[in-house]
Write a protein that holds these residues in place. Structure first.
Motif: not given
Length: 129
Positions: A23-26, A89-99
């Motif tokens: 599966p995709r890696i995030v 390694l990841a296929d995509e990046v998810l940035v968490a947070g409002d800062y």
């Protein structure tokens, strides 16, 4: 007869992931002050069928492994290197947070330099927008 062009390491990794039907890696990035939000994002992404990697340790919280300042600084460097490996390694990046702090900004720039898609839980903080 000519030889086929050699694949880059990135192309070899993508090919191997495809052959393994992974599966995709995030990878989740962001300030560790948002660990709760990272955990929630982890649950959402896992529910969506993705493999999730993220920081597993908040260096700002007291822990015996980082009680010595010299060792703690060396560990921080190693964890930074490890997180950049997670980005590769990841296929995509998810940035968490409002800062977005300096470290996260550098991670975003690194991911984008590798051609990784970057998403945000709070799109208004995207430094590239």
């Amino acid at each position: 007869m000519s030889c086929p062009p050699r694949l880059t390491p990135e192309e070899l990794l993508a090919d191997a992931k495809g052959q393994l039907s992974l599966p995709r890696i995030v990878v989740i990035c962001g300030s560790t002050r948002f660990m709760t939000e990272m955990d929630e994002a982890d649950l959402r992404e896992t529910k969506a069928g993705k493999i999730v990697v993220k920081p597993s340790w908040d260096m700002k919280s007291p822990h015996v492994l980082c009680s010595d300042p010299v060792e703690a600084e060396a560990l921080k460097v190693r964890l930074g290197d490890l997180h950049r490996a997670k980005i590769r390694l990841a296929d995509e990046v998810l940035v968490a947070g409002d800062y977005i702090g300096d470290s996260t900004r550098a991670e975003i720039a690194y991911a984008r330099s590798l051609g990784k898609p970057v998403r945000f839980t709070h799109p208004q903080v995207d430094p590239g927008a």
